[in-house]
Design an enzyme around this catalytic site. Structure first.
Site, PDB file in Angstrom:
ATOM      1  N   ARG A  32      14.063  -2.430  12.075  1.00 32.66           N
ATOM      2  CA  ARG A  32      13.101  -1.321  12.105  1.00 32.66           C
ATOM      3  C   ARG A  32      12.042  -1.635  13.149  1.00 32.66           C
ATOM      4  O   ARG A  32      11.462  -2.733  13.138  1.00 32.66           O
ATOM      5  CB  ARG A  32      12.448  -1.129  10.743  1.00 32.66           C
ATOM      6  CG  ARG A  32      11.700   0.200  10.610  1.00 32.66           C
ATOM      7  CD  ARG A  32      11.013   0.333   9.278  1.00 32.66           C
ATOM      8  NE  ARG A  32       9.636  -0.157   9.336  1.00 32.66           N
ATOM      9  CZ  ARG A  32       8.905  -0.439   8.270  1.00 32.66           C
ATOM     10  NH1 ARG A  32       9.421  -0.306   7.059  1.00 32.66           N
ATOM     11  NH2 ARG A  32       7.664  -0.872   8.404  1.00 32.66           N
ATOM     12  N   GLU A  58      10.722  -5.137  12.351  1.00 38.65           N
ATOM     13  CA  GLU A  58      10.985  -5.627  11.001  1.00 38.65           C
ATOM     14  C   GLU A  58      12.467  -5.959  10.855  1.00 38.65           C
ATOM     15  O   GLU A  58      13.319  -5.071  10.893  1.00 38.65           O
ATOM     16  CB  GLU A  58      10.589  -4.555   9.988  1.00 38.65           C
ATOM     17  CG  GLU A  58       9.123  -4.143  10.065  1.00 38.65           C
ATOM     18  CD  GLU A  58       8.292  -4.817   9.005  1.00 38.65           C
ATOM     19  OE1 GLU A  58       8.785  -5.813   8.425  1.00 38.65           O
ATOM     20  OE2 GLU A  58       7.181  -4.361   8.748  1.00 38.65           O
ATOM     21  N   ARG A 107       0.844  -1.193   0.000  1.00 40.40           N
ATOM     22  CA  ARG A 107       0.000   0.000   0.000  1.00 40.40           C
ATOM     23  C   ARG A 107       0.881   1.245   0.000  1.00 40.40           C
ATOM     24  O   ARG A 107       1.885   1.291   0.698  1.00 40.40           O
ATOM     25  CB  ARG A 107      -0.898   0.026   1.248  1.00 40.40           C
ATOM     26  CG  ARG A 107      -1.971  -1.044   1.285  1.00 40.40           C
ATOM     27  CD  ARG A 107      -2.788  -0.916   2.554  1.00 40.40           C
ATOM     28  NE  ARG A 107      -3.714  -2.025   2.706  1.00 40.40           N
ATOM     29  CZ  ARG A 107      -4.963  -2.030   2.248  1.00 40.40           C
ATOM     30  NH1 ARG A 107      -5.424  -0.964   1.625  1.00 40.40           N
ATOM     31  NH2 ARG A 107      -5.736  -3.081   2.428  1.00 40.40           N
TER      32      ARG A 107
END
Length: 304
Positions: free
Chosen positions: A260, A277, A225
């Site tokens: 992250r 992440e 997205r």
């Protein structure tokens, strides 16, 4: 350093930036690494993770970057990672981090996380007793694909939410059900980026991610997205929580090359962990002066 690399000491060490077939020339943000790595005497190549023609043994280091097509092929992706001799981040972390049930482990370790119900593929789902907005997403996923936001006070959204869960479960996927944290609409999400050094992971920079979920999942064209990204200076409590998250990571695979940590303010205003992440996160190198050089330094240090 392996014998294979010693044998080519007179040559430029080869570094692969690992991507997917949809992005064979890398994501634009990752291309910012090419110049800094070349300046450090490294020969850099983009390599598609599932390309059978790639000889991974020929690289001094393979750095996972935009391998964003793995969620529906996780078993294949993890199996591939385990065959790469020198992978960053390493295959053990890839296996652990590509299934978001790792958040349960971090919560058990005392890390504040978003409250989550976990639905196995064969588990019937009852709508939450508490009305309000909820997020539904697969346990294995990336780029906010197959993710939706539902206001369960309305009949239409309740029907769509049930259909969303059934669709994911029918594909054999675990599902996460979380309350929607309204602060993301105002404060946004803070992503803190860290790179590995001799003394462990060190803070590099942070960004603000704007809200992405505007309603039910109706599919997305592409690998992710679109996001609104802006530079951000993290608050002290955010930096402290990110460091707690990193301290709670499993040991045994060494210091990650990068990490992250994504945080959102909870209902009381204190930050909570959304995700950490470690596999293929966007690192937002374009949003902080010197960020490509800091990561290039970390990569070069792995080869000494």
């Amino acid at each position: 350093m392996s014998d294979n690399i010693r044998a080519t000491r007179g040559e430029q060490p080869r570094v692969a930036l690992v991507t997917c077939a949809e992005l064979p020339e890398l994501d634009p943000d990752d291309r910012l690494l090419l110049g800094p790595l070349a300046e450090r005497g490294l020969r850099v190549e983009a390599a598609v993770w599932d390309d059978p023609a790639v000889d991974w043994t020929g690289y001094a280091l393979a750095v996972l970057r935009s391998a964003w097509d793995y969620p529906t092929r996780r078993a294949e992706f993890v199996a591939w990672a385990e065959t790469v001799p020198r992978l960053a981040n390493p295959a053990g972390l890839v296996r652990w981090n590509t299934d978001k049930r790792y958040l349960r482990e971090l919560a058990e370790a005392g890390v504040p996380t978003v409250p989550t119900d976990w639905l196995a593929p064969d588990t019937a789902w009852s709508l939450p007793a508490e009305p309000g907005e909820y997020v539904l997403k697969p346990v294995v996923g990336a780029g906010s694909l197959d993710t939706g936001r539902y206001d369960l006070t309305g009949a239409e959204h309740r029907e769509l939410a049930v259909a969303h869960v059934k669709r994911l479960q029918a594909a054999g996927r675990w599902v996460m059900v979380q309350p929607y944290l309204a602060a993301v609409d105002t404060a946004g999400e803070t992503s803190l980026l860290f790179v590995g050094g001799p003394a462990g992971l060190r803070f590099s920079h942070a960004v603000r991610k704007g809200p992405m979920l505007v309603g039910p999942d109706h599919g997305v064209d592409g690998l992710f997205r679109p996001e609104r990204i802006d530079p951000r200076t993290p608050a002290g409590v955010e930096l402290a929580l990110a460091e707690r998250v990193l301290a709670a990571l499993p040991t045994g695979w060494g210091t990650p090359l990068y990490a992250r940590v994504d945080l959102i303010p909870g209902p009381d205003g204190a930050p909570v962990l959304v995700e950490v992440e470690l596999t293929e996160p966007s690192l937002f190198l374009a949003h902080s002066p010197g960020a490509p050089d800091r990561l290039a330094d970390a990569i070069a240090a792995r080869l000494t």
